[in-house]
Design a protein around this motif. Structure first.
Motif, PDB file in Angstrom:
ATOM      1  N   ARG A   1      -4.328   6.952   6.952  1.00 57.00           N
ATOM      2  CA  ARG A   1      -4.424   5.520   7.287  1.00 57.00           C
ATOM      3  C   ARG A   1      -5.800   4.970   6.923  1.00 57.00           C
ATOM      4  N   LYS A   2      -6.841   5.744   7.195  1.00 54.04           N
ATOM      5  CA  LYS A   2      -8.208   5.310   6.901  1.00 54.04           C
ATOM      6  C   LYS A   2      -8.489   5.277   5.394  1.00 54.04           C
TER       7      LYS A   2
ATOM      8  N   PRO B   1      -7.496   1.487   2.677  1.00 57.62           N
ATOM      9  CA  PRO B   1      -8.326   0.408   2.114  1.00 57.62           C
ATOM     10  C   PRO B   1      -9.015   0.805   0.810  1.00 57.62           C
ATOM     11  N   GLU B   2      -9.494   2.044   0.725  1.00 59.99           N
ATOM     12  CA  GLU B   2     -10.137   2.505  -0.511  1.00 59.99           C
ATOM     13  C   GLU B   2      -9.120   2.650  -1.646  1.00 59.99           C
TER      14      GLU B   2
ATOM     15  N   GLU C   1      -6.463   0.834  -1.970  1.00 57.70           N
ATOM     16  CA  GLU C   1      -6.168  -0.532  -2.406  1.00 57.70           C
ATOM     17  C   GLU C   1      -7.242  -1.027  -3.377  1.00 57.70           C
ATOM     18  N   LYS C   2      -8.511  -0.740  -3.065  1.00 51.85           N
ATOM     19  CA  LYS C   2      -9.612  -1.126  -3.960  1.00 51.85           C
ATOM     20  C   LYS C   2      -9.483  -0.425  -5.315  1.00 51.85           C
TER      21      LYS C   2
ATOM     22  N   ARG D   1       0.813  -1.219   0.000  1.00 57.66           N
ATOM     23  CA  ARG D   1       0.000   0.000   0.000  1.00 57.66           C
ATOM     24  C   ARG D   1       0.846   1.269   0.000  1.00 57.66           C
TER      25      ARG D   1
END
Length: 232
Positions: free
Chosen positions: A114-115, A118-119, A121-122, A77
Motif C-alpha cells: 500500500r505504501k 504512490p511511488e 504511480e509517479k 493503481r
C-alpha cells in the motif's frame, strides 16, 4: 641421515583447512539470506490470496487484496500494479508475475505494498513509462485468445481510467463522440495508440495543426469533423 619431520611446527596454520571470510563475503552471505527470507514472505503473501486449485491469484483474490489495502479494485493503481508485474491475463496474477512486481516494489507485506503505490504511480506517469503503460492497458483488456479489438463501452471506461487525468477535455469529448457514432463497434490497437498521439501532438480544441492527409486513423478524422461541426 636425519629424516625430515612430517609434522608442522607447533602453531603453524594449516593452509589447506583454514577458511578466511572477507567482510564482503560476510555481507554477501547476509544479503543472500535476507533476500531468501524476503522471497519467502513474498511467496507466503501470494498464497494467502491465491486460488489453490488454479495456483494463481484470481479476480476474487485481487478484490480481497484491494480490500486489505483499502483501495478500490477499479482504482487505476491496480492496473499500474498489473503493469509492474507484467501480468498477462486480466484479473489473474501468477506466482512469477507476483514475485517480479513485489521484488521491484520491495514489498513483502500488504502494508508495504500500500505504501509503495504512490511511488508506483509517479513511476508510471513519467513520460518514458506512460506510453508503455497506455499500450499495456489495452493489451491487458484483451480477454479472449486472438482478440484484437475492444468494444466501445469498455474503451470509454478504459480511456477515462487511464488517460482522463492527463487529457481531461480530449477524453471527455472523444468518449461523447464514441457513444453517439454508429460506424465503429470496436476499437483496435492502432486506433487506441493513435488517440494517445493525437492528445500529445494536436492543438485542442482548435485543431490548428491537425492534417487529415497524414496517417491518422480514420476514426480521428471523423472525430475532428464532428468536433468542428459542434463549434460552428
Amino acid at each position: 641421515m636425519m629424516r625430515r619431520s612430517a609434522s608442522k611446527k607447533a602453531g603453524q596454520p594449516n593452509s589447506t583447512n583454514s577458511i578466511n571470510f572477507s567482510p564482503s563475503d560476510l555481507f554477501r552471505t547476509a544479503s543472500s539470506r535476507a533476500s531468501s527470507k524476503e522471497m519467502e514472505r513474498i511467496d507466503n503473501l501470494f498464497h494467502s490470496y491465491a486460488n489453490r486449485s488454479l495456483g494463481m491469484i484470481d479476480p476474487e483474490g485481487i478484490e480481497t487484496l484491494c480490500s486489505d489495502m483499502e483501495v478500490d479494485h477499479t482504482d487505476v493503481r491496480i492496473l499500474m500494479l498489473a503493469w509492474k508485474m507484467k501480468a498477462e491475463k486480466q484479473g489473474y496474477f501468477t506466482l512469477e508475475e507476483w514475485r517480479r512486481g513485489m521484488k521491484a516494489l520491495r514489498a513483502d507485506t500488504v502494508s508495504k505494498l500500500r505504501k509503495a503505490l504512490p511511488e508506483l504511480e509517479k513511476e508510471v506517469k513519467r513520460p518514458s513509462n506512460f506510453e508503455d503503460f497506455y499500450s499495456y492497458s489495452f493489451c491487458y483488456c484483451l480477454t479472449e485468445e486472438k482478440q484484437k479489438s475492444i468494444d466501445i463501452e469498455s474503451i470509454c471506461q478504459l480511456l477515462d481510467l487511464v488517460l482522463g487525468s492527463h487529457f481531461r477535455a480530449q477524453v471527455d469529448y472523444f468518449i461523447e463522440y464514441l457513444k453517439i457514432q454508429s460506424d465503429y463497434k470496436v476499437i483496435n490497437m492502432d486506433q487506441w495508440m493513435g488517440f494517445f498521439r493525437f492528445c500529445n501532438e494536436i492543438s485542442f480544441p482548435d485543431f490548428s495543426n491537425y492534417n487529415p492527409d497524414l496517417a491518422w486513423p480514420l476514426i480521428l478524422d471523423n472525430f475532428v469533423e464532428w468536433m468542428q461541426s459542434k463549434q460552428t
